[in-house]
Design an enzyme around this catalytic site. Sequence first.
Site, PDB file in Angstrom:
ATOM      1  N   HIS A 116    -105.809   4.221  41.029  1.00 33.43           N
ATOM      2  CA  HIS A 116    -107.190   4.220  41.744  1.00 33.43           C
ATOM      3  C   HIS A 116    -108.204   4.614  40.667  1.00 33.43           C
ATOM      4  O   HIS A 116    -109.349   3.901  40.781  1.00 33.43           O
ATOM      5  CB  HIS A 116    -107.247   5.402  42.778  1.00 33.43           C
ATOM      6  CG  HIS A 116    -106.332   5.229  43.970  1.00 33.43           C
ATOM      7  ND1 HIS A 116    -105.233   6.355  43.815  1.00 33.43           N
ATOM      8  CD2 HIS A 116    -106.304   4.447  45.062  1.00 33.43           C
ATOM      9  CE1 HIS A 116    -104.440   5.953  45.163  1.00 33.43           C
ATOM     10  NE2 HIS A 116    -105.111   4.718  45.668  1.00 33.43           N
TER      11      HIS A 116
ATOM     12  N   GLN B 259    -104.297   1.295  60.367  1.00 36.29           N
ATOM     13  CA  GLN B 259    -103.616   0.372  59.463  1.00 36.29           C
ATOM     14  C   GLN B 259    -102.019   0.737  59.597  1.00 36.29           C
ATOM     15  O   GLN B 259    -101.473   0.188  58.578  1.00 36.29           O
ATOM     16  CB  GLN B 259    -104.133   0.007  58.094  1.00 36.29           C
ATOM     17  CG  GLN B 259    -103.989   1.398  57.209  1.00 36.29           C
ATOM     18  CD  GLN B 259    -105.070   1.028  55.790  1.00 36.29           C
ATOM     19  OE1 GLN B 259    -106.142   0.976  55.968  1.00 36.29           O
ATOM     20  NE2 GLN B 259    -104.272   0.633  54.675  1.00 36.29           N
TER      21      GLN B 259
HETATM   22  P1  AMP Z   1    -104.641   3.084  48.843  1.00 36.36           P
HETATM   23  O1  AMP Z   1    -105.347   4.393  48.532  1.00 36.36           O
HETATM   24  O2  AMP Z   1    -103.302   2.793  48.577  1.00 36.36           O
HETATM   25  O3  AMP Z   1    -105.365   2.248  50.074  1.00 36.36           O
HETATM   26  O4  AMP Z   1    -105.473   2.121  47.470  1.00 36.36           O
HETATM   27  C1  AMP Z   1    -106.704   2.054  47.189  1.00 36.36           C
HETATM   28  C2  AMP Z   1    -107.065   0.892  46.336  1.00 36.36           C
HETATM   29  O5  AMP Z   1    -106.440   1.366  44.956  1.00 36.36           O
HETATM   30  C3  AMP Z   1    -106.549  -0.399  46.857  1.00 36.36           C
HETATM   31  O6  AMP Z   1    -107.562  -1.306  46.574  1.00 36.36           O
HETATM   32  C4  AMP Z   1    -105.298  -0.837  46.260  1.00 36.36           C
HETATM   33  O7  AMP Z   1    -104.742  -1.899  45.802  1.00 36.36           O
HETATM   34  C5  AMP Z   1    -105.419  -0.079  44.710  1.00 36.36           C
HETATM   35  N1  AMP Z   1    -104.400   0.280  43.919  1.00 36.36           N
HETATM   36  C6  AMP Z   1    -103.343   1.127  44.368  1.00 36.36           C
HETATM   37  N2  AMP Z   1    -102.456   1.414  43.573  1.00 36.36           N
HETATM   38  C7  AMP Z   1    -102.833   0.532  42.472  1.00 36.36           C
HETATM   39  C8  AMP Z   1    -102.461   0.173  41.158  1.00 36.36           C
HETATM   40  N3  AMP Z   1    -101.069   0.708  40.834  1.00 36.36           N
HETATM   41  N4  AMP Z   1    -102.896  -0.565  40.176  1.00 36.36           N
HETATM   42  C9  AMP Z   1    -104.131  -1.002  40.609  1.00 36.36           C
HETATM   43  N5  AMP Z   1    -104.702  -0.797  41.927  1.00 36.36           N
HETATM   44  C10 AMP Z   1    -103.898  -0.209  42.740  1.00 36.36           C
END
Ligand code: AMP
Length: 303
Positions: free
Chosen positions: A58, A82
């Site tokens: 993140h 979701q």
């Molecule tokens: P989430 O909190 O899981 O909804 O993720 C929020 C954002 O962080 C989304 O755009 C995810 O694709 C991105 N994200 C989560 N894990 C990673 C990672 N390991 N590398 C890059 N982006 C990430």
Amino acid sequence: MASTAQAWQLPLKKVVNMTVSPPVVRTVADLRARTADARKSGKKIGLVPTMGALHHGHLSLVDVVANQSDFVVVSIFVNPTQFGQGEDFEAYPRDEQADLTKLAQTGADLVYIPNVAEMYPAGDASKVSVSGISDKFEGEHRPGHFDGVATVVSKLFMQCLPDVAVFGEKDYQQLAVIRQFVRDLSIPVHVVGAPIIRESDGLAASSRNVYLSSRERQIAGQFNLVLKKLVHAVENGSVLIDAEQAAVEALLSAGFDTVDYVSIVDPATLEPLIEFKGHARVISVARLGKVRLLDNMAIGSSL
Ligand code: AMP
């Protein structure tokens, strides 16, 4: 020469400044007021939507957006729509204070943390649904998931009115769904995809990795190695279906409980490919116990 007290004061002041968390707003009205002020002073607004439980993946998105905007908003909202029935909405890791401490080390200017009633006011009856690209892979395994994602991201866009928003390639299909509705609805936001950030053994960083037992965590490190092997095989002429099958078998023999899919697809449309013509993406989900792990990699040259 500086006294001992003075010598200590200088670095201490720096550290304290770096650990001041960015301000938090919790309502649409407050978010709009802050972003309107920034816009009035000529600043370009950047947005990073997250569900919190922040990790270095993140934080890398915050760096990416900070390079493309002047006022960075990070949203933290565990979006109920979701999550499917029986999924981990209630158990999803939440630690606002730890998230704010991490954001203090980044270029975030504002953190938006709405509650469910702010995002879905009483009587809320509208949603954004993207057909086609939402229906397969994650859409098939998690019915309704992408409606929830598209709806909440649209709301965040309308509330924040960012010039640019960054999403991780880690959720590759999600990024494709977001690009699709942004184009379809003529939403004036520049959507940027950021590379996957990995742990030292190559496992893609994820808020859900904390659910893995130590045995499962060891097995999880094999996921990216199996995909790397597939990429190498395809780039060296392997028949696609054979490469997919070999990857499924390798994941199962590494100790994964089930493999939801390993699919070599067109990197833009996510249509499964029969033949490799220079660029493709392998997307995959494998399960360890209750945890679904997602990973994907580029094959050949990028588009
Ligand atoms: P989430 O909190 O899981 O909804 O993720 C929020 C954002 O962080 C989304 O755009 C995810 O694709 C991105 N994200 C989560 N894990 C990673 C990672 N390991 N590398 C890059 N982006 C990430």
